[in-house]
Scaffold this motif. Sequence first.
Motif, mmCIF file in Angstrom:
data_model
loop_
_atom_site.group_PDB
_atom_site.id
_atom_site.type_symbol
_atom_site.label_atom_id
_atom_site.label_comp_id
_atom_site.label_asym_id
_atom_site.label_seq_id
_atom_site.Cartn_x
_atom_site.Cartn_y
_atom_site.Cartn_z
ATOM 1 N N GLN A 183 -18.352 -75.424 11.826
ATOM 2 C CA GLN A 183 -17.492 -76.220 10.964
ATOM 3 C C GLN A 183 -17.405 -75.624 9.562
ATOM 4 O O GLN A 183 -18.422 -75.258 8.962
ATOM 5 N N ARG A 198 -16.504 -74.361 17.305
ATOM 6 C CA ARG A 198 -15.077 -74.461 17.602
ATOM 7 C C ARG A 198 -14.573 -73.211 18.293
ATOM 8 O O ARG A 198 -14.810 -72.087 17.849
ATOM 9 N N SER A 228 -7.202 -75.153 19.433
ATOM 10 C CA SER A 228 -8.656 -75.119 19.212
ATOM 11 C C SER A 228 -9.294 -76.414 19.695
ATOM 12 O O SER A 228 -8.665 -77.472 19.692
ATOM 13 N N ASP A 248 -13.589 -78.270 20.064
ATOM 14 C CA ASP A 248 -15.016 -78.156 19.758
ATOM 15 C C ASP A 248 -15.860 -78.284 21.021
ATOM 16 O O ASP A 248 -15.600 -79.143 21.879
#
Length: 527
Positions: free
Chosen positions: A59, A119, A130, A132
């Motif tokens: 992140q 990610r 994208s 996670d």
Amino acid sequence: MLSFIIALLVNLLIETSVSFTVVVPPDPVVGQIGSSVILPCWIVPPEDAEALEIRWYRQEKFSNPVLFYNHGKLQDTQEEPYRNRTSLTSRSDQSGGLKDGDVSLRLDKLRVQDEGPLRCYVSGEKQYASEDVFLKVTALGSTPVLVPKPLDDDRVNISCRSSGWYPEPSVTWTSDDRRVLHPGGSSHSRGADEMFSVHSWTAVSRSDAQLVSCSVSLKTGELKEGRMDIQGIIFSESSGPWKALFFTFLIFALLGLGLVGFFLYKYRERLTGKKPAKENSEEETMEKLTKEVVGDENIEDAVVGDENIEELRKHAVEITIDREHLHTELTVSKDCKIMRDCPDYNHTEDGFPYQLCAFGTQSFASGRHYWEVDLVTPPKPPKDYWLIGVAKHGNFHGKDRSALTPSRGYWFLCSDGPHGFHINTDPPVKLPLTPRPEQLGVLLDYDDGLLSFYNVKENKHLLTISSRFSGSVVPLFNPGVGDQSPLKILDCPKPEESSEDSSANPKPDELTVESSQPLLSNNSSDA
């Protein structure tokens, strides 16, 4: 004209919109510390990803990724802790790899710091997507080591220790029929490597179980277990009069054997006229046999008696409250011995009022010092809320719980009503103390770094905190709020010492009562 512009904008939006998505597993990916793990991520609908940009990053670290693939090869731009630990791989044997849109990440040599969301980012010339993937890291610690300590009441205190766990594990005590046994207490500590160590203990008797099991486990269900047969321990190691009688018999038996051997040797010498190269006298033989039998355990038993509180009171000192550093919401008697919260004090915060501290006028920088505190004023019920211990001299400002730690110069035992008893080690340790103390004895052994607490009326040692003191320390008191009984420091004059007792000066761990709780160690230096 207007319809032409609208059609042009719609066509442009279609061309620049996301034409593919990336898919990741909905559940966290779990891996053990030190092992390798694959974080699956793939493109839908499948397409060749060799010409696309692929990033795996944590992140808010887009520009400093865990892995960066572009222009058909891995790029050197990478977060330093992940260098030589990452690669693109296939999520399964059936996967076609990059040509099939599989952009899964392989991460080697897992660390605690790797845990959390990563990610998966894929970008083409006109589209990107994208998602996670959450990585959960675990570590299965060592097999629990169980150590027994027999007690005087025909029970045995069993200590259980294990280390190398992540995340924080739980401890369960069970009997051989899988009944859950209540622990006497548990504590967790975290090392510099972020791994957890656990220490728990329980006291059991022969009627409780044949086998006792200590299981340390993670929420994932992984566990390690240690077992101990307590029957033989209690029979063979329990202390009491039979033990003393056994050692007395053993001493005389060995001395008798020594004398018999000595006379046989003399008889043989008279018959043969021969002597060994080196001979011992009768006195040397008896002395050697005595030293072999009389060890520390018998010496320890020799000081056990019923007058342990009197032994403690040989170190008694007079303690009074320091009015100058008294919290404004506390009242104190004229003789500076009795204190309580002010009648109009309104405690609005949740939890124990740690800021309501009072300090002793006396300070100590060496030696042993003992004082007693009364926690009940009949016919009123005993106090439910109190805090008693020592603090580094100069720590006189009211503080919250997080600041009252041994590393900052505070050591204490706290009674927090329905929340029970705890000491302020890091992390705090909860203790089941029954019955509730009505008169508490405190022994400070500054030189050995020991602070011991005693239930005076029950003649019992409750616990000992081991630490390192530097500089002067002062007695610490907090009467809590809402109790009917005040907190009272008792006058505790030293008893008259006999000539026989004056040479003996027992330390806390040599006193009469054996504790059902282990010594609690907090080897943190003072602030």
